[in-house]
Design an enzyme around this catalytic site. Sequence first.
Site, mmCIF file in Angstrom:
data_model
loop_
_atom_site.group_PDB
_atom_site.id
_atom_site.type_symbol
_atom_site.label_atom_id
_atom_site.label_comp_id
_atom_site.label_asym_id
_atom_site.label_seq_id
_atom_site.Cartn_x
_atom_site.Cartn_y
_atom_site.Cartn_z
ATOM 1 N N ASP A 1 10.622 62.621 8.547
ATOM 2 C CA ASP A 1 11.408 62.165 9.697
ATOM 3 C C ASP A 1 11.635 60.657 9.702
ATOM 4 O O ASP A 1 12.246 60.123 10.631
ATOM 5 C CB ASP A 1 10.788 62.640 11.019
ATOM 6 N N HIS B 1 5.885 59.381 12.484
ATOM 7 C CA HIS B 1 4.987 59.270 13.631
ATOM 8 C C HIS B 1 3.553 59.054 13.150
ATOM 9 O O HIS B 1 3.172 59.565 12.098
ATOM 10 C CB HIS B 1 5.054 60.547 14.476
ATOM 11 N N ASP C 1 4.730 60.427 7.398
ATOM 12 C CA ASP C 1 5.549 60.881 8.528
ATOM 13 C C ASP C 1 5.872 59.667 9.399
ATOM 14 O O ASP C 1 5.089 58.725 9.481
ATOM 15 C CB ASP C 1 4.749 61.912 9.331
ATOM 16 N N HIS D 1 -0.667 65.678 14.563
ATOM 17 C CA HIS D 1 -0.925 65.199 15.940
ATOM 18 C C HIS D 1 -2.054 65.973 16.629
ATOM 19 O O HIS D 1 -2.462 65.591 17.729
ATOM 20 C CB HIS D 1 0.336 65.308 16.797
HETATM 21 ZN ZN LIG Z 1 6.850 63.099 12.750
#
Ligand SMILES: [Zn+2]
Length: 309
Positions: free
Chosen positions: A246, A164, A162, A125
């Site tokens: 995740d 996200h 991931d 991120h």
């Molecule tokens: Zn994540």
Amino acid sequence: MTTLLLSNPASLNHLTPPGHPERPDRMRAVALTMAEDRFSALTRGEAPEGDLDTVALCHDNHYIDELRHIAPTTGMAYIDGDTAMSPGTWEAVMRGVGGAVAATDAVMKGETANAFVATRPPGHHAEINKSMGFCFFDNAAIAARYAQRKYGIARAAVVDFDVHHGNGTQDIFWADSTVMYCSTHQMPLFPGTGASGERGEHDTVVNAPLASEDGGLKFRAAFDNLILPQLRKFAPELIIISAGFDAHRRDPLATLNLDATDFGWVTRKLMDVADATAGGRIVSVLEGGYDLQGLKESVGEHVIALMGA
Ligand SMILES: [Zn+2]
């Protein structure tokens, strides 16, 4: 040749506020799994500290300086509601970078078939000039650029499963035709980017958003139908994996409902591409994964696959 496991001992000293999902116990969980007999063939080492010139391959110098000055000597320094630095954070972050770079060196020199870097905080991120979502520097992106600069790799790929979207990696490579960024992620979900129409300036960003509760079949279809064909066509000479776990069904931050075996499946698929175009070269870097049991099972499937088992 074996698989290299680099662990970041400073990861345990990067503290987050009580109740924060991105916590030192994640590293202890990964270490417990990697201590099992089935992983005895791994070559093991510790992540060295990276240097700031390497970080600057992907991040703005002003941002790097600012972050270094924010790092506290006592207490916590909050960057946003989710992202905070403790006194141990800077070393953990710099060893994360150093681990990704050292793993890349080992793979590029042919000392190991592939490598997994067990580190926290995660990185995907972190944008060119912004920390967010628990992340400070983008380890996976730095590894890709480092391989290009040091070893003359013409085309590298970062593949991110991931749950996200890796807005940071996408930001770094948005206008870069030499690095392909591919991501599956739940949408809508933090950070909000990653729509399929976001393709980069040179069509080298491949986003495959998935919906809540899509599960393993749709995850695998996204790879089979979209990501793997694009990746094969691009023919990367090195594959970096942003390995977040995740998307596992137990994870508290998302509801994509994958099983640990899905991570083994995707790892083997990426190894097939790497065998075809990259001499098998894969560097995998840990990102998310916040349920300790889900993380242990998933990282186990991922690393067993990397070992060729
Ligand atoms: Zn994540």
